[in-house]
Design a protein around this motif. Structure first.
Motif, PDB file in Angstrom:
ATOM      1  N   GLU A 261      31.718  49.153  33.792  1.00  0.00           N
ATOM      2  CA  GLU A 261      31.711  47.818  34.390  1.00  0.00           C
ATOM      3  C   GLU A 261      30.358  47.127  34.225  1.00  0.00           C
ATOM      4  O   GLU A 261      30.293  45.917  34.049  1.00  0.00           O
ATOM      5  CB  GLU A 261      32.076  47.913  35.872  1.00  0.00           C
ATOM      6  N   ALA A 262      29.294  47.886  34.232  1.00  0.00           N
ATOM      7  CA  ALA A 262      27.960  47.291  34.106  1.00  0.00           C
ATOM      8  C   ALA A 262      27.758  46.650  32.736  1.00  0.00           C
ATOM      9  O   ALA A 262      26.929  45.754  32.580  1.00  0.00           O
ATOM     10  CB  ALA A 262      26.893  48.356  34.356  1.00  0.00           C
TER      11      ALA A 262
ATOM     12  N   LYS B 137      31.180  40.099  35.859  1.00  0.00           N
ATOM     13  CA  LYS B 137      31.520  41.153  36.807  1.00  0.00           C
ATOM     14  C   LYS B 137      32.235  40.632  38.042  1.00  0.00           C
ATOM     15  O   LYS B 137      32.837  41.390  38.782  1.00  0.00           O
ATOM     16  CB  LYS B 137      30.263  41.892  37.229  1.00  0.00           C
TER      17      LYS B 137
ATOM     18  N   ASP C 128      34.119  53.664  34.788  1.00  0.00           N
ATOM     19  CA  ASP C 128      32.867  53.712  35.537  1.00  0.00           C
ATOM     20  C   ASP C 128      32.688  52.356  36.214  1.00  0.00           C
ATOM     21  O   ASP C 128      32.267  51.389  35.580  1.00  0.00           O
ATOM     22  CB  ASP C 128      31.702  54.007  34.591  1.00  0.00           C
ATOM     23  N   VAL C 129      33.044  52.289  37.501  1.00  0.00           N
ATOM     24  CA  VAL C 129      33.007  51.016  38.218  1.00  0.00           C
ATOM     25  C   VAL C 129      32.000  51.083  39.349  1.00  0.00           C
ATOM     26  O   VAL C 129      31.599  52.147  39.796  1.00  0.00           O
ATOM     27  CB  VAL C 129      34.395  50.627  38.775  1.00  0.00           C
ATOM     28  N   SER C 130      31.614  49.920  39.820  1.00  0.00           N
ATOM     29  CA  SER C 130      30.644  49.797  40.902  1.00  0.00           C
ATOM     30  C   SER C 130      31.265  50.256  42.218  1.00  0.00           C
ATOM     31  O   SER C 130      32.454  50.037  42.455  1.00  0.00           O
ATOM     32  CB  SER C 130      30.200  48.335  41.019  1.00  0.00           C
TER      33      SER C 130
ATOM     34  N   SER D 186      30.717  48.962  45.053  1.00  0.00           N
ATOM     35  CA  SER D 186      30.912  47.830  45.974  1.00  0.00           C
ATOM     36  C   SER D 186      32.315  47.268  45.806  1.00  0.00           C
ATOM     37  O   SER D 186      32.965  47.462  44.792  1.00  0.00           O
ATOM     38  CB  SER D 186      29.867  46.742  45.706  1.00  0.00           C
TER      39      SER D 186
ATOM     40  N   THR E   2      33.503  43.364  43.052  1.00  0.00           N
ATOM     41  CA  THR E   2      33.625  43.140  41.613  1.00  0.00           C
ATOM     42  C   THR E   2      35.091  42.959  41.235  1.00  0.00           C
ATOM     43  O   THR E   2      35.990  43.226  42.030  1.00  0.00           O
ATOM     44  CB  THR E   2      33.030  44.324  40.824  1.00  0.00           C
TER      45      THR E   2
ATOM     46  N   SER F 293      37.124  46.263  41.275  1.00  0.00           N
ATOM     47  CA  SER F 293      37.417  46.798  42.603  1.00  0.00           C
ATOM     48  C   SER F 293      38.535  46.036  43.296  1.00  0.00           C
ATOM     49  O   SER F 293      39.191  46.554  44.183  1.00  0.00           O
ATOM     50  CB  SER F 293      36.158  46.769  43.474  1.00  0.00           C
TER      51      SER F 293
END
Length: 192
Positions: free
Chosen positions: A10-11, A16, A148-150, A152, A155, A158
């Motif tokens: 995700e980064a 995002k 690979d996600v944040s 929080s 985003t 999520s």
């Protein structure tokens, strides 16, 4: 396990957050072709439709005030205008009275938005994308085996529903996203 699944990071994505998309592809209200909505204004390249034109406000004709005479004794009772709230009128001679009518509040107008161009039904759910960038994001997310996600909850990844995140729908979702990709024209108009 012979599948070659990619990794989604995700980064590494250019956008995002949902607010990061500066335009959306919608149906034109006039010709039903693809149009671009930016900052709540719709512009169509096919029929040159735009809703940015300033429209003259509708002016309601003002009715003159009406003199009310008592129907019983023909005395002057008062004046009122139909566009204002009618107050109680009472004749001082015979006692005749007219009560105010119940005020009818207009039904609030819903803000009508043009429907999204990239929208399809997927097993009773709506699968949609704002624009080509959002569609690319969705394709990369669904196709990935490792995501690979944040951590929080703000985003785009999520906020996706569970039926999109589920691996068992991967193949069918990729086919549905390919149908959405086919709706885009070969040479996308410049969106700047």
């Amino acid at each position: 396990m012979g599948r070659n699944l990619t990794k989604f990071v995700e980064a590494a994505q250019p956008v995002k957050y949902m607010g990061g998309f500066d335009y959306a592809l919608v149906h034109c209200p006039r010709c039903d072709d693809m149009a671009i909505r930016r900052e709540c204004h719709v512009t169509c390249g096919s029929c040159a439709y735009t809703d940015r034109l300033k429209r003259k406000p509708k002016v309601k004709p003002v009715e003159p005030s009406q003199t009310v005479m008592c129907p019983e004794c023909n005395r002057y009772v008062g004046t009122y205008r139909s566009d204002l709230r009618l107050h109680r009128l009472r004749c001082r001679g015979c006692g005749w009275a007219k009560e105010p009518t119940a005020r009818q509040w207009p039904v609030p107008k819903r803000h009508k938005r043009a429907p999204l161009w990239l929208d399809i039904d997927f097993r009773g759910n709506s699968l949609w994308a704002w624009n080509d960038q959002h569609l690319s994001f969705m394709e990369a997310y669904v196709a990935a085996g490792v995501r690979d996600v944040s951590p929080s909850n703000s985003t785009i990844a999520s906020r996706l529903p569970a039926w999109i995140k589920s691996g068992k729908n991967r193949e069918d979702l990729l086919r549905a996203l390919a149908k959405l990709r086919a709706r885009l024209p070969e040479n996308m108009p410049p969106t700047i």
